[in-house]
Design a protein around this motif. Structure first.
Motif, PDB file in Angstrom:
ATOM      1  N   LYS A 142       0.918  -1.065   0.025  1.00  0.00           N
ATOM      2  CA  LYS A 142       0.104  -0.048  -0.090  1.00  0.00           C
ATOM      3  C   LYS A 142       0.761   1.414   0.055  1.00  0.00           C
ATOM      4  O   LYS A 142       0.381   2.329  -0.567  1.00  0.00           O
ATOM      5  N   ASP A 143       1.972   1.284   0.542  1.00  0.00           N
ATOM      6  CA  ASP A 143       3.059   2.427   0.640  1.00  0.00           C
ATOM      7  C   ASP A 143       3.981   2.547  -0.686  1.00  0.00           C
ATOM      8  O   ASP A 143       4.480   3.478  -0.693  1.00  0.00           O
ATOM      9  N   LYS A 144       3.574   1.777  -1.573  1.00  0.00           N
ATOM     10  CA  LYS A 144       4.320   1.893  -3.013  1.00  0.00           C
ATOM     11  C   LYS A 144       3.683   3.126  -3.545  1.00  0.00           C
ATOM     12  O   LYS A 144       2.583   3.217  -4.024  1.00  0.00           O
ATOM     13  N   GLU A 145       4.808   4.001  -4.015  1.00  0.00           N
ATOM     14  CA  GLU A 145       4.139   5.323  -4.868  1.00  0.00           C
ATOM     15  C   GLU A 145       3.681   4.641  -6.153  1.00  0.00           C
ATOM     16  O   GLU A 145       4.175   3.761  -6.839  1.00  0.00           O
ATOM     17  N   GLN A 146       2.558   5.491  -6.602  1.00  0.00           N
ATOM     18  CA  GLN A 146       1.910   5.153  -7.952  1.00  0.00           C
ATOM     19  C   GLN A 146       2.270   6.076  -8.925  1.00  0.00           C
ATOM     20  O   GLN A 146       2.234   7.340  -8.712  1.00  0.00           O
ATOM     21  N   LEU A 147       2.611   5.638 -10.095  1.00  0.00           N
ATOM     22  CA  LEU A 147       3.135   6.781 -11.038  1.00  0.00           C
ATOM     23  C   LEU A 147       1.909   6.367 -12.368  1.00  0.00           C
ATOM     24  O   LEU A 147       1.805   5.170 -12.700  1.00  0.00           O
ATOM     25  N   HIS A 148       1.184   7.487 -12.550  1.00  0.00           N
ATOM     26  CA  HIS A 148       0.400   7.326 -13.506  1.00  0.00           C
ATOM     27  C   HIS A 148       0.835   7.750 -15.107  1.00  0.00           C
ATOM     28  O   HIS A 148       1.489   8.733 -14.895  1.00  0.00           O
ATOM     29  N   GLY A 169      10.026   9.179 -31.738  1.00  0.00           N
ATOM     30  CA  GLY A 169      10.012   7.955 -31.196  1.00  0.00           C
ATOM     31  C   GLY A 169       8.651   8.043 -30.363  1.00  0.00           C
ATOM     32  O   GLY A 169       7.909   8.974 -30.275  1.00  0.00           O
ATOM     33  N   THR A 170       8.667   7.054 -29.557  1.00  0.00           N
ATOM     34  CA  THR A 170       7.669   6.735 -28.648  1.00  0.00           C
ATOM     35  C   THR A 170       7.819   7.463 -27.266  1.00  0.00           C
ATOM     36  O   THR A 170       9.180   7.436 -26.957  1.00  0.00           O
ATOM     37  N   VAL A 171       7.088   8.147 -26.891  1.00  0.00           N
ATOM     38  CA  VAL A 171       7.214   8.804 -25.478  1.00  0.00           C
ATOM     39  C   VAL A 171       6.336   8.572 -24.249  1.00  0.00           C
ATOM     40  O   VAL A 171       5.293   8.032 -24.680  1.00  0.00           O
ATOM     41  N   ILE A 172       6.817   8.373 -23.432  1.00  0.00           N
ATOM     42  CA  ILE A 172       6.059   7.707 -21.967  1.00  0.00           C
ATOM     43  C   ILE A 172       6.127   8.877 -21.176  1.00  0.00           C
ATOM     44  O   ILE A 172       7.270   9.515 -20.848  1.00  0.00           O
ATOM     45  N   VAL A 173       4.891   9.236 -20.304  1.00  0.00           N
ATOM     46  CA  VAL A 173       4.790  10.496 -19.536  1.00  0.00           C
ATOM     47  C   VAL A 173       4.363   9.822 -18.466  1.00  0.00           C
ATOM     48  O   VAL A 173       3.397   9.312 -18.347  1.00  0.00           O
ATOM     49  N   ALA A 174       5.041  10.152 -17.238  1.00  0.00           N
ATOM     50  CA  ALA A 174       4.599   9.620 -15.924  1.00  0.00           C
ATOM     51  C   ALA A 174       4.332  10.753 -14.885  1.00  0.00           C
ATOM     52  O   ALA A 174       5.125  11.660 -14.705  1.00  0.00           O
ATOM     53  N   LEU A 175       3.209  10.757 -14.181  1.00  0.00           N
ATOM     54  CA  LEU A 175       2.754  11.634 -13.181  1.00  0.00           C
ATOM     55  C   LEU A 175       2.952  11.225 -11.891  1.00  0.00           C
ATOM     56  O   LEU A 175       2.344   9.952 -11.503  1.00  0.00           O
ATOM     57  N   SER A 176       3.463  11.840 -10.982  1.00  0.00           N
ATOM     58  CA  SER A 176       3.189  11.372  -9.593  1.00  0.00           C
ATOM     59  C   SER A 176       2.412  12.494  -8.874  1.00  0.00           C
ATOM     60  O   SER A 176       1.755  13.220  -9.644  1.00  0.00           O
ATOM     61  N   GLU A 191      10.979   1.481  -7.226  1.00  0.00           N
ATOM     62  CA  GLU A 191      10.303   1.411  -6.190  1.00  0.00           C
ATOM     63  C   GLU A 191       8.887   1.534  -6.310  1.00  0.00           C
ATOM     64  O   GLU A 191       8.057   1.615  -5.471  1.00  0.00           O
ATOM     65  N   ALA A 192       8.622   2.322  -7.686  1.00  0.00           N
ATOM     66  CA  ALA A 192       7.151   2.596  -7.698  1.00  0.00           C
ATOM     67  C   ALA A 192       6.095   1.531  -8.737  1.00  0.00           C
ATOM     68  O   ALA A 192       6.579   0.828  -9.430  1.00  0.00           O
ATOM     69  N   GLU A 193       4.949   1.932  -8.638  1.00  0.00           N
ATOM     70  CA  GLU A 193       3.963   1.172  -9.283  1.00  0.00           C
ATOM     71  C   GLU A 193       3.517   1.922 -10.442  1.00  0.00           C
ATOM     72  O   GLU A 193       2.789   2.560 -10.414  1.00  0.00           O
ATOM     73  N   PRO A 194       4.026   1.530 -11.689  1.00  0.00           N
ATOM     74  CA  PRO A 194       3.416   2.367 -12.867  1.00  0.00           C
ATOM     75  C   PRO A 194       1.974   1.830 -13.279  1.00  0.00           C
ATOM     76  O   PRO A 194       1.644   0.373 -13.193  1.00  0.00           O
TER      77      PRO A 194
END
Length: 170
Positions: free
Chosen positions: A3-9, A18-25, A51-54
């Motif tokens: 539950k403490d794992k940071e989530q990155l959307h 090329g392909t781009v991925i954008v992640a938000l905290s 350590e994050a959960e994408p």
């Protein structure tokens, strides 16, 4: 999964480079990564934040993705989303200095080192550029060798050359 794992959307899209991925905290854009395809982009995100959960989430990350695509395709533009910059004091100083370089201009690693509030070498500036996880919005592509030559870039020297050319650097 803790539950403490940071989530990155995150959201993934395509650009001229090329392909781009954008992640938000919870604090802003934590990553803009450029890759050859979506699978590689996701692997790069996971490696950058082990350590994050994408979590794929176009509803949360879609607006930032649209802005990132526009920025990569037109690197002289502005990126107005909040950034979640994570690094050492030296890295943060370099990344701020990079953001102060106007589009269409470059600086050498040594020139940039001399402007920093912390004593750093050109090599340390290069290492900070290599640690940057926010492509183009933190414009590491604007730093070149002392002779003006193009050297290493986290997302590949050909992409760096194209970004510099797209900005109209002489």
């Amino acid at each position: 999964m803790s539950k403490d794992k940071e989530q990155l959307h995150y959201a993934i899209g395509d650009t001229q480079l090329g392909t781009v991925i954008v992640a938000l905290s919870d604090h802003g854009v934590a990553a803009i990564l450029i890759a050859d395809d979506a699978a590689r982009a996701l692997r790069d995100l996971q490696a950058a934040f082990p350590e994050a959960e994408p979590i794929e989430n176009m509803a949360k990350a879609g607006d930032a993705l649209t802005s990132a695509i526009a920025l990569v395709d037109r690197p002289q533009g502005a990126f107005t989303h909040a950034l979640d910059l994570r690094g050492s004091a030296q890295e943060l100083a370099v990344w701020q200095a990079l953001r102060d370089i106007p589009a269409g201009e470059t600086r050498s690693y040594g020139q940039l080192a001399k402007t920093l509030p912390l004593p750093m070498t050109a090599r340390e500036v290069g290492a900070a550029c290599g640690a940057n996880r926010i492509a183009v919005a933190v414009p590491c592509h604007r730093v070149v060798k002392a002779d003006g030559g193009i050297s290493g870039y986290r997302w590949g020297v050909p992409r760096k050359r194209r970004l510099i050319n797209m900005e109209g650097v002489a």
